[in-house]
Design an enzyme around this catalytic site. Structure first.
Site, PDB file in Angstrom:
ATOM      1  N   GLY A  46      66.105  31.398  12.227  1.00 58.41           N
ATOM      2  CA  GLY A  46      67.369  31.623  12.916  1.00 58.41           C
ATOM      3  C   GLY A  46      67.203  32.751  13.917  1.00 58.41           C
ATOM      4  CD  GLN A  51      68.129  38.341  15.361  1.00 54.28           C
ATOM      5  OE1 GLN A  51      68.587  37.215  15.192  1.00 54.28           O
ATOM      6  NE2 GLN A  51      67.110  38.820  14.666  1.00 54.28           N
ATOM      7  CB  CYS A  90      66.143  40.436   9.893  1.00 53.17           C
ATOM      8  SG  CYS A  90      67.071  40.450  11.434  1.00 53.17           S
ATOM      9  CG  LEU A  91      62.853  36.621  13.650  1.00 53.27           C
ATOM     10  CD1 LEU A  91      63.116  35.584  14.735  1.00 53.27           C
ATOM     11  CD2 LEU A  91      61.406  36.564  13.188  1.00 53.27           C
ATOM     12  CG  HIS A 132      70.401  36.580   8.420  1.00 54.65           C
ATOM     13  ND1 HIS A 132      69.800  37.509   7.586  1.00 54.65           N
ATOM     14  CD2 HIS A 132      69.970  36.863   9.676  1.00 54.65           C
ATOM     15  CE1 HIS A 132      69.040  38.319   8.329  1.00 54.65           C
ATOM     16  NE2 HIS A 132      69.127  37.934   9.588  1.00 54.65           N
ATOM     17  CD  GLU A 133      70.200  34.157  12.545  1.00 53.64           C
ATOM     18  OE1 GLU A 133      70.423  34.932  13.494  1.00 53.64           O
ATOM     19  OE2 GLU A 133      69.206  34.285  11.804  1.00 53.64           O
ATOM     20  CG  HIS A 136      72.013  39.009  13.504  1.00 55.41           C
ATOM     21  ND1 HIS A 136      71.577  40.300  13.659  1.00 55.41           N
ATOM     22  CD2 HIS A 136      71.042  38.363  12.805  1.00 55.41           C
ATOM     23  CE1 HIS A 136      70.398  40.441  13.085  1.00 55.41           C
ATOM     24  NE2 HIS A 136      70.048  39.282  12.546  1.00 55.41           N
TER      25      HIS A 136
END
Length: 157
Positions: A46, A51, A90-91, A132-133, A136
């Protein structure tokens, strides 16, 4: 498509609430495609617009299941049930993993790249990734929900 730079913590943009998308044009399609390519290259499931430095309510998810790529524009969770607890990363936090509790099943309302509203029911890992996304997009980081952090190598095997 060119890959985008992934913003890493502690960048302030990661904790900003994003603005709704109102223009469903070629620029949005290009951004979604670039985000998808960037997510795949980074081995993620994701990616949310903040991000990559964009404060718009745009996210993509692809956990490699039958749903394939899911574009989430202006998403909201309209109902949720159950609970699951498991590992997340997480990226924007390379190498950091923690145990997080999330809803087991969610119903999401979002728009696609053409602006058409749709609803989706997701359970398990897909529900976790979508939650999660969406967090964000509201400036919420997974680290604020971690029950415990994993030690290096604890998730391998």
């Amino acid at each position: 498509m060119p890959l985008l730079k992934i913003v890493e913590h502690p960048s302030e943009i990661l904790e900003k609430k994003c603005e709704r998308v109102t223009s469903f044009d070629q620029a949005l399609t290009k951004l979604l495609n670039n985000m998808y390519d960037t997510m795949l290259e980074a081995d993620g499931v994701g990616l949310a617009a903040p991000q990559i430095g964009v404060t718009k309510q745009i996210a993509i998810v692809d956990i490699g299941d039958k749903h394939g790529r899911i574009d989430l524009i202006n998403p909201s969770i309209i109902s949720f049930s159950g609970e699951q607890t498991g590992p997340e990363g997480c990226l924007s936090f390379p190498g950091l993993f923690g145990e997080v509790s999330r809803s087991q099943t969610i119903h999401v309302r979002a728009q696609n790249r053409r602006g058409k509203t749709y609803t989706l029911e997701a359970s398990g890992f897909l529900a976790r990734a979508i939650q999660h996304e969406i967090d964000h997009l509201n400036g919420i980081l997974f680290t604020s929900k971690v029950l415990r952090y994993y030690e290096e190598g604890e998730l391998e095997g």
